[in-house]
Design a protein around this motif. Sequence first.
Motif, PDB file in Angstrom:
ATOM      1  N   GLY A   3       0.672  -1.317   0.040  1.00 15.64           N
ATOM      2  CA  GLY A   3      -0.291  -0.232   0.200  1.00 15.64           C
ATOM      3  C   GLY A   3       0.676   1.304   0.320  1.00 15.64           C
ATOM      4  N   GLY A   4       1.874   1.078   0.643  1.00 18.48           N
ATOM      5  CA  GLY A   4       2.876   2.088   0.648  1.00 18.48           C
ATOM      6  C   GLY A   4       3.346   2.374  -0.492  1.00 18.48           C
ATOM      7  N   GLY A   5       3.357   1.237  -0.920  1.00 17.82           N
ATOM      8  CA  GLY A   5       4.028   1.614  -2.584  1.00 17.82           C
ATOM      9  C   GLY A   5       3.665   2.589  -3.798  1.00 17.82           C
ATOM     10  N   VAL A   6       1.954   1.960  -3.083  1.00 17.65           N
ATOM     11  CA  VAL A   6       0.779   2.288  -4.245  1.00 17.65           C
ATOM     12  C   VAL A   6       0.611   4.118  -4.081  1.00 17.65           C
ATOM     13  CG1 VAL A   6      -1.586   2.705  -4.557  1.00 17.65           C
ATOM     14  CG2 VAL A   6       0.011   0.301  -4.528  1.00 17.65           C
ATOM     15  N   ARG A   7       0.862   4.264  -2.096  1.00 20.74           N
ATOM     16  CA  ARG A   7       0.859   5.872  -2.510  1.00 20.74           C
ATOM     17  C   ARG A   7       2.030   6.416  -2.840  1.00 20.74           C
ATOM     18  NH1 ARG A   7      -1.624   3.450   2.347  1.00 20.74           N
ATOM     19  NH2 ARG A   7       0.124   3.676   3.541  1.00 20.74           N
ATOM     20  N   ASN A   8       3.183   5.890  -2.439  1.00 23.14           N
ATOM     21  CA  ASN A   8       4.655   6.330  -3.079  1.00 23.14           C
ATOM     22  C   ASN A   8       4.321   7.074  -4.579  1.00 23.14           C
ATOM     23  OD1 ASN A   8       5.342   6.728  -0.227  1.00 23.14           O
ATOM     24  ND2 ASN A   8       6.646   5.068  -0.733  1.00 23.14           N
ATOM     25  N   ALA A   9       4.054   5.774  -5.057  1.00 22.28           N
ATOM     26  CA  ALA A   9       3.647   6.156  -6.779  1.00 22.28           C
ATOM     27  C   ALA A   9       2.974   6.922  -6.912  1.00 22.28           C
ATOM     28  CB  ALA A   9       3.269   4.159  -7.498  1.00 22.28           C
ATOM     29  N   GLU A  10       1.498   7.043  -6.743  1.00 17.03           N
ATOM     30  CA  GLU A  10       0.700   8.175  -6.707  1.00 17.03           C
ATOM     31  C   GLU A  10       1.520   9.912  -6.362  1.00 17.03           C
ATOM     32  OE1 GLU A  10      -2.126   6.999  -4.080  1.00 17.03           O
ATOM     33  OE2 GLU A  10      -3.119   6.102  -5.177  1.00 17.03           O
ATOM     34  N   ASN A  11       2.081   9.796  -5.627  1.00 13.68           N
ATOM     35  CA  ASN A  11       2.468  11.289  -5.289  1.00 13.68           C
ATOM     36  C   ASN A  11       3.662  11.328  -6.281  1.00 13.68           C
ATOM     37  OD1 ASN A  11       1.311  11.322  -2.761  1.00 13.68           O
ATOM     38  ND2 ASN A  11       2.888  10.849  -1.486  1.00 13.68           N
ATOM     39  N   LEU A  12       4.642  10.287  -6.508  1.00 12.75           N
ATOM     40  CA  LEU A  12       5.333  10.611  -7.812  1.00 12.75           C
ATOM     41  C   LEU A  12       4.845  11.032  -8.861  1.00 12.75           C
ATOM     42  CD1 LEU A  12       8.010   7.805  -7.392  1.00 12.75           C
ATOM     43  CD2 LEU A  12       8.171  10.183  -7.031  1.00 12.75           C
ATOM     44  N   GLY A  13       3.565  10.850  -9.074  1.00 13.53           N
ATOM     45  CA  GLY A  13       3.128  10.656 -10.390  1.00 13.53           C
ATOM     46  C   GLY A  13       2.052  12.277 -10.546  1.00 13.53           C
ATOM     47  N   ALA A  14       1.727  12.475  -9.153  1.00 19.44           N
ATOM     48  CA  ALA A  14       1.401  13.620  -8.827  1.00 19.44           C
ATOM     49  C   ALA A  14       2.011  14.982  -9.132  1.00 19.44           C
ATOM     50  CB  ALA A  14       0.240  14.172  -7.889  1.00 19.44           C
ATOM     51  N   LEU A  15       3.025  14.648  -8.487  1.00 24.79           N
ATOM     52  CA  LEU A  15       4.536  15.421  -8.618  1.00 24.79           C
ATOM     53  C   LEU A  15       5.118  16.183 -10.485  1.00 24.79           C
ATOM     54  CD1 LEU A  15       6.621  15.269  -5.315  1.00 24.79           C
ATOM     55  CD2 LEU A  15       5.326  16.471  -5.775  1.00 24.79           C
ATOM     56  N   SER A  16       4.852  14.754 -10.899  1.00 24.51           N
ATOM     57  CA  SER A  16       4.909  14.677 -12.796  1.00 24.51           C
ATOM     58  C   SER A  16       4.743  15.253 -12.747  1.00 24.51           C
ATOM     59  CB  SER A  16       5.579  13.267 -12.834  1.00 24.51           C
ATOM     60  OG  SER A  16       5.108  12.419 -12.649  1.00 24.51           O
ATOM     61  N   ALA A  17       2.517  15.586 -12.781  1.00 27.16           N
ATOM     62  CA  ALA A  17       1.940  16.449 -13.710  1.00 27.16           C
ATOM     63  C   ALA A  17       1.922  17.601 -13.547  1.00 27.16           C
ATOM     64  CB  ALA A  17       0.655  16.731 -12.777  1.00 27.16           C
ATOM     65  N   MET A  18       2.466  17.525 -15.682  1.00 27.32           N
ATOM     66  CA  MET A  18       2.651  18.726 -16.251  1.00 27.32           C
ATOM     67  C   MET A  18       1.831  20.304 -16.400  1.00 27.32           C
ATOM     68  SD  MET A  18       5.152  17.441 -16.985  1.00 27.32           S
ATOM     69  CE  MET A  18       6.284  18.360 -18.147  1.00 27.32           C
ATOM     70  N   ILE A  19       2.117  20.982 -16.408  1.00 28.07           N
ATOM     71  CA  ILE A  19       1.887  21.837 -16.094  1.00 28.07           C
ATOM     72  C   ILE A  19       1.659  23.496 -16.972  1.00 28.07           C
ATOM     73  CG2 ILE A  19       0.791  23.987 -14.496  1.00 28.07           C
ATOM     74  CD1 ILE A  19       1.655  22.590 -11.917  1.00 28.07           C
ATOM     75  N   LEU A  20       0.862  23.471 -18.582  1.00 29.61           N
ATOM     76  CA  LEU A  20       1.392  24.218 -19.346  1.00 29.61           C
ATOM     77  C   LEU A  20       1.395  26.325 -18.904  1.00 29.61           C
ATOM     78  CD1 LEU A  20      -0.993  23.379 -22.083  1.00 29.61           C
ATOM     79  CD2 LEU A  20       1.079  22.987 -22.066  1.00 29.61           C
ATOM     80  N   ILE A  21       2.747  26.427 -18.297  1.00 31.17           N
ATOM     81  CA  ILE A  21       3.295  27.138 -18.284  1.00 31.17           C
ATOM     82  C   ILE A  21       3.724  28.905 -19.394  1.00 31.17           C
ATOM     83  CG2 ILE A  21       5.319  28.959 -17.453  1.00 31.17           C
ATOM     84  CD1 ILE A  21       3.160  26.766 -15.135  1.00 31.17           C
ATOM     85  N   SER A  22       2.673  29.773 -19.697  1.00 33.01           N
ATOM     86  CA  SER A  22       3.684  30.995 -20.413  1.00 33.01           C
ATOM     87  C   SER A  22       4.381  32.205 -20.226  1.00 33.01           C
ATOM     88  CB  SER A  22       2.175  31.678 -20.579  1.00 33.01           C
ATOM     89  OG  SER A  22       2.023  32.712 -21.636  1.00 33.01           O
ATOM     90  N   GLU A  23       4.299  31.863 -19.291  1.00 35.51           N
ATOM     91  CA  GLU A  23       5.744  32.863 -17.998  1.00 35.51           C
ATOM     92  C   GLU A  23       5.686  32.883 -16.604  1.00 35.51           C
ATOM     93  OE1 GLU A  23       5.162  37.044 -19.750  1.00 35.51           O
ATOM     94  OE2 GLU A  23       3.041  37.241 -18.818  1.00 35.51           O
ATOM     95  N   ILE A  24       6.881  32.622 -16.833  1.00 35.15           N
ATOM     96  CA  ILE A  24       7.043  33.434 -14.905  1.00 35.15           C
ATOM     97  C   ILE A  24       8.044  34.274 -14.625  1.00 35.15           C
ATOM     98  CG2 ILE A  24       7.868  31.725 -13.113  1.00 35.15           C
ATOM     99  CD1 ILE A  24       7.661  29.277 -13.921  1.00 35.15           C
ATOM    100  N   PHE A  25       8.363  35.367 -13.722  1.00 33.63           N
ATOM    101  CA  PHE A  25       8.610  36.692 -14.033  1.00 33.63           C
ATOM    102  C   PHE A  25       8.333  37.446 -12.529  1.00 33.63           C
ATOM    103  CE2 PHE A  25       4.332  37.761 -15.903  1.00 33.63           C
ATOM    104  CZ  PHE A  25       4.386  39.375 -14.544  1.00 33.63           C
ATOM    105  N   GLY A  26       8.960  38.064 -12.259  1.00 31.56           N
ATOM    106  CA  GLY A  26       9.141  38.360 -10.599  1.00 31.56           C
ATOM    107  C   GLY A  26      11.000  39.034 -10.252  1.00 31.56           C
ATOM    108  N   PRO A  27      10.701  38.951  -9.351  1.00 36.72           N
ATOM    109  CA  PRO A  27       9.745  39.800  -8.421  1.00 36.72           C
ATOM    110  C   PRO A  27       9.057  41.221  -9.069  1.00 36.72           C
ATOM    111  CG  PRO A  27      11.269  38.953  -6.612  1.00 36.72           C
ATOM    112  CD  PRO A  27      12.004  39.108  -8.656  1.00 36.72           C
ATOM    113  N   THR A  28       7.667  41.528  -8.857  1.00 39.90           N
ATOM    114  CA  THR A  28       6.862  42.671  -9.403  1.00 39.90           C
ATOM    115  C   THR A  28       6.090  42.688  -7.933  1.00 39.90           C
ATOM    116  OG1 THR A  28       5.875  43.681 -11.033  1.00 39.90           O
ATOM    117  CG2 THR A  28       4.860  41.392 -10.349  1.00 39.90           C
ATOM    118  N   VAL A  29       4.861  43.308  -7.826  1.00 37.83           N
ATOM    119  CA  VAL A  29       3.977  43.788  -7.281  1.00 37.83           C
ATOM    120  C   VAL A  29       2.458  43.289  -7.834  1.00 37.83           C
ATOM    121  CG1 VAL A  29       4.903  45.570  -5.986  1.00 37.83           C
ATOM    122  CG2 VAL A  29       3.830  46.555  -8.003  1.00 37.83           C
ATOM    123  N   GLN A  30       1.402  43.077  -7.198  1.00 34.87           N
ATOM    124  CA  GLN A  30       0.201  42.664  -7.937  1.00 34.87           C
ATOM    125  C   GLN A  30      -0.137  44.132  -8.267  1.00 34.87           C
ATOM    126  OE1 GLN A  30      -2.001  41.312  -9.780  1.00 34.87           O
ATOM    127  NE2 GLN A  30      -1.912  39.631  -8.560  1.00 34.87           N
ATOM    128  N   GLY A  31      -1.018  44.197  -9.403  1.00 40.59           N
ATOM    129  CA  GLY A  31      -1.462  45.655 -10.109  1.00 40.59           C
ATOM    130  C   GLY A  31      -3.257  45.888 -10.295  1.00 40.59           C
TER     131      GLY A  31
END
Length: 255
Positions: A3-31
């Motif tokens: 069971g622990g192995g399954v949970r670890n696999a699920e956690n690794l899968g979540a952490l490896s989920a790909m997020i589409l990013i247009s840009e990352i910038f800053g620090p600046t201020v919220q406008g």
Amino acid sequence: MCGGGVRNAENLGALSAMILISEIFGPTVQGEGALIGVPTVFVRTGGCDFRCSWCDTLYAVEPQFKSQWQAMTAGQIMQRVNELSGGVPLLVTLSGGNPALQPLAPLLELGHAQGYRFALETQGSRAQEWFAGLDYLTLSPKPPSSGMRFSADRLRECIAAAGADTQLQLKLVVADEADYLWAREVAREFAHLPLCLQPCNLEAATPEQPELEADLVQLNSQYRWLVERVAADRWFAARVLPQLHVLVWNNERGV
């Protein structure tokens, strides 16, 4: 063990989920909105389920810009955020496009473990379970001038998905009298939410010119009209705020 192995696999899968990013910038201020002026790093996702007539971030919306977006894991995003912030756990602003379309739960978990806080703005068209992990949630349904349809039911779903400690805010953009009257109705229906009004940046970008210069004279004039309209109606529950970043940096990307 298994069971622990399954949970670890699920956690690794979540952490490896790909997020589409247009840009990352800053620090600046919220406008804009309730957090205006607060130091922040912006994480702008790619993709949106709306096509607003006056959208000023088409480079994070239209499919033809997809080649400019990068698929990143939560770990890669936080590595970049840490580089920009110098390791100081600032506010991270999640924007778009519509960031509610992305699998952001692992990012919230990883960032919170490092002491960061997260603010997200969405039009309220898609509720996600991970909204409960946000520190701040700005709901900004689009007015009639956008050409998009407003769904009060979907907005309610987004409100219900927020956590007990999530600070909610309603932010309504106003371009004209029809938008103003719509905003009065929406604010009446969701009177329990803190409210910000904002004049609309009407210099709509296009795929050919995604970063048009804003007409600052027009923006200032529109802000004055909105303030005077609110004052005349004695609508004192509303905060009327400009788009600070547009006034300072125009429609320049990455600020």
